[in-house]
Design an enzyme around this catalytic site. Structure first.
Site, mmCIF file in Angstrom:
data_model
loop_
_atom_site.group_PDB
_atom_site.id
_atom_site.type_symbol
_atom_site.label_atom_id
_atom_site.label_comp_id
_atom_site.label_asym_id
_atom_site.label_seq_id
_atom_site.Cartn_x
_atom_site.Cartn_y
_atom_site.Cartn_z
ATOM 1 N N GLY A 89 0.836 -1.208 0.000
ATOM 2 C CA GLY A 89 0.000 0.000 0.000
ATOM 3 C C GLY A 89 0.864 1.247 0.000
ATOM 4 N NE ARG A 140 -2.140 -4.421 -0.716
ATOM 5 C CZ ARG A 140 -1.631 -3.884 0.390
ATOM 6 N NH1 ARG A 140 -0.564 -4.388 0.952
ATOM 7 N NH2 ARG A 140 -2.214 -2.832 0.932
ATOM 8 C CG ASP A 156 4.306 -7.066 7.522
ATOM 9 O OD1 ASP A 156 3.686 -6.602 6.540
ATOM 10 O OD2 ASP A 156 3.747 -7.389 8.579
ATOM 11 C CB THR A 197 3.018 0.115 7.308
ATOM 12 O OG1 THR A 197 1.621 0.013 7.605
ATOM 13 C CG2 THR A 197 3.800 -0.036 8.582
ATOM 14 C CB ILE A 198 -0.535 4.553 7.169
ATOM 15 C CG1 ILE A 198 -1.603 3.514 6.832
ATOM 16 C CG2 ILE A 198 -0.132 5.347 5.953
ATOM 17 C CD1 ILE A 198 -2.971 4.121 6.573
ATOM 18 C CG ASP A 199 -1.770 -0.464 9.077
ATOM 19 O OD1 ASP A 199 -2.409 0.550 8.731
ATOM 20 O OD2 ASP A 199 -2.083 -1.616 8.708
ATOM 21 C CG ASP A 205 1.631 -3.089 11.537
ATOM 22 O OD1 ASP A 205 2.377 -2.645 10.644
ATOM 23 O OD2 ASP A 205 0.668 -3.845 11.293
ATOM 24 C CG MET A 238 -6.908 1.956 6.641
ATOM 25 S SD MET A 238 -5.781 2.183 5.262
ATOM 26 C CE MET A 238 -6.903 1.954 3.875
ATOM 27 N N GLY A 239 -5.753 -0.198 10.106
ATOM 28 C CA GLY A 239 -4.996 -0.877 11.161
ATOM 29 C C GLY A 239 -5.466 -2.320 11.206
ATOM 30 N NE ARG A 240 -4.322 -6.933 6.915
ATOM 31 C CZ ARG A 240 -5.304 -7.184 6.024
ATOM 32 N NH1 ARG A 240 -5.623 -6.283 5.148
ATOM 33 N NH2 ARG A 240 -5.909 -8.338 6.022
ATOM 34 N NE ARG A 270 -27.862 7.697 10.167
ATOM 35 C CZ ARG A 270 -28.499 8.719 9.627
ATOM 36 N NH1 ARG A 270 -27.842 9.595 8.905
ATOM 37 N NH2 ARG A 270 -29.793 8.876 9.806
ATOM 38 C CG HIS A 304 -7.753 3.413 0.232
ATOM 39 N ND1 HIS A 304 -8.879 2.634 0.260
ATOM 40 C CD2 HIS A 304 -6.706 2.566 0.148
ATOM 41 C CE1 HIS A 304 -8.533 1.355 0.165
ATOM 42 N NE2 HIS A 304 -7.218 1.284 0.100
ATOM 43 C CD GLN A 347 -7.710 5.878 7.991
ATOM 44 O OE1 GLN A 347 -7.385 5.605 9.136
ATOM 45 N NE2 GLN A 347 -8.442 5.068 7.251
ATOM 46 N NE ARG A 348 -2.598 3.154 1.347
ATOM 47 C CZ ARG A 348 -3.068 1.971 0.935
ATOM 48 N NH1 ARG A 348 -3.386 1.052 1.828
ATOM 49 N NH2 ARG A 348 -3.210 1.700 -0.325
HETATM 50 O O1 F6P Z 1 -0.894 -0.377 4.306
HETATM 51 C C1 F6P Z 1 -1.651 -1.045 5.255
HETATM 52 C C2 F6P Z 1 -3.091 -0.827 4.945
HETATM 53 O O2 F6P Z 1 -3.299 0.533 4.893
HETATM 54 C C3 F6P Z 1 -4.036 -1.528 5.915
HETATM 55 O O3 F6P Z 1 -4.344 -0.791 7.037
HETATM 56 C C4 F6P Z 1 -5.226 -1.819 5.057
HETATM 57 O O4 F6P Z 1 -5.911 -2.951 5.512
HETATM 58 C C5 F6P Z 1 -4.612 -2.069 3.725
HETATM 59 O O5 F6P Z 1 -3.412 -1.355 3.682
HETATM 60 C C6 F6P Z 1 -5.507 -1.670 2.564
HETATM 61 O O6 F6P Z 1 -4.866 -1.990 1.399
HETATM 62 P P1 F6P Z 1 -5.391 -1.768 -0.082
HETATM 63 O O7 F6P Z 1 -4.813 -0.465 -0.537
HETATM 64 O O8 F6P Z 1 -4.848 -2.911 -0.843
HETATM 65 O O9 F6P Z 1 -6.884 -1.697 -0.029
#
Ligand code: F6P
Length: 344
Positions: A10, A72, A103, A125-127, A129, A169-171, A266, A272, A274-275
């Site tokens: 991502g 990916r 990772d 990663t924005i996560d 982690d 986000m944050g898987r 609601r 996205h 967030q990215r």
């Molecule tokens: O980069 C990590 C992440 O932002 C996760 O938090 C999220 O689940 C995933 O990427 C979403 O990825 P994609 O852009 O493939 O939908």
């Protein structure tokens, strides 16, 4: 040296800042030459690249996304993938590879390094982690965006006496939820590291209504599991690293809250956003510091290692350590969340 860069997984605000710093120091201090493979590992397999120069990277440190695009693609899953990468790097006369990724992407970097390819990693990663590093660039930007959204939702939730559930986000780890929930004054903050107790969530929200505030804000990380449901999947699709697409915990939780409390509820899924957009000053600075360290690592021939932030210093560790597990929230952070919740 002739060095190739690529960005995998991502995208993340701050990737261009890393590229900028690598190219700038590489050319000015070491006399290096650069190419950038496009579309992550896909670009290496297709031998699809662009030259990277002082001219075409000038100013990119201010911009979001990645000028090298991303994918990916998993080299390890492609028959003959390793041999193809070796062949392309030989054909392009590449002495070293700098891989910017999370990772999954770094598991490929490690695999290539173990097979004799001169490769190093930069964590992304924005996560936030990745094991062994205190912060990844992009996280600060994501938190700023999520916090601003949470801030804005207070007034509209209040005006309509609603509960609003904000999915962030944050898987595997709840770093974004933790920071945006606390900084944004959420009444409930839910992270994947802790099981959701739906009765406790409803009690916290009822407390607000009973104490003069007729609205509630809940921040929930996408990777949280609902009791008896587990993680909520956005679609049946799985990426080439085997990860399911997450999305929808916010809606599922909102339904439950409305049913159990009767409060109109609601959902806002920040997804996205967030990215996207420009990196914060912190992420531009951190990205460039990672980049400067990465080019030094190449010249020190630190193959199979990844740049990390330890306290205030950028240093490096074996990629193996960085991808062994995820860096997750622990009791210290749970105490911050619970210390700021209502007492119910
Ligand atoms: O980069 C990590 C992440 O932002 C996760 O938090 C999220 O689940 C995933 O990427 C979403 O990825 P994609 O852009 O493939 O939908």
């Amino acid at each position: 040296m002739r060095i190739a860069l690529l960005t995998g997984g991502g995208d993340c605000p701050g990737l261009n800042a890393v590229i900028y710093a690598v190219v700038k120091k590489g050319i000015n201090f070491y006399g290096d030459e650069f190419i950038g493979f496009l579309n992550g590992w896909r670009g290496v397999l297709d031998n699809y690249y662009m030259p990277l120069t002082l001219e075409n990277t000038d100013g990119i440190q201010l911009k979001g996304g990645t000028i090298l695009h991303s994918s990916r693609t998993n080299v390890k899953k492609i028959p003959g993938g390793l041999e193809k990468v070796q062949e392309v790097l030989k054909e392009d006369k590449i002495d070293a590879l700098i891989v910017l990724g999370g990772d999954d992407t770094q598991s490929v970097t490690l695999y290539l390094a173990e097979h004799g390819i001169n490769a190093i990693g930069v964590p992304k990663t924005i996560d936030n982690d990745i094991n062994g590093t205190d912060a990844t660039f992009g996280y600060d930007t994501a938190v700023s965006i999520a916090t601003e959204a949470v801030d804005r939702l207070h007034t509209t939730a209040d005006s309509h006496n609603r509960v609003i559930v904000v999915e962030v986000m944050g898987r595997d780890a709840g770093w974004i939820a933790y920071a945006a929930g606390v900084a944004g004054g959420a009444h409930v903050t839910l992270v994947p590291e802790q099981p959701i107790d739906i009765d406790h969530v409803c009690a916290l929200l009822k407390y607000n209504y009973d104490h003069g505030k007729h609205y509630g804000i809940v921040v929930v990380a996408e990777g949280c599991e609902l009791p008896e449901v587990g993680q909520v999947l956005g679609s049946g699709q799985v990426d080439s690293f085997g990860h399911a697409r997450l999305s929808g915990i916010g809606d599922a939780l909102a339904d439950l809250i409305e049913k159990k409390t009767g409060f109109e509820t609601r959902t806002v899924n920040l997804g996205h956003t967030q990215r996207g957009g420009v990196p914060t000053a912190y992420d531009r600075l951190l990205g460039q510091r990672y980049g400067l360290h990465a080019i030094d690592m190449v010249h020190q021939r630190k193959w199979g290692r990844i740049a990390v932030l330890h306290g205030t210093d950028i240093t490096d560790i074996p990629i193996k350590e960085a991808i062994a597990s995820n860096r997750r929230l622990d009791q210290r952070f749970f105490d911050v969340i619970s210390g700021l919740e209502a007492k119910v």
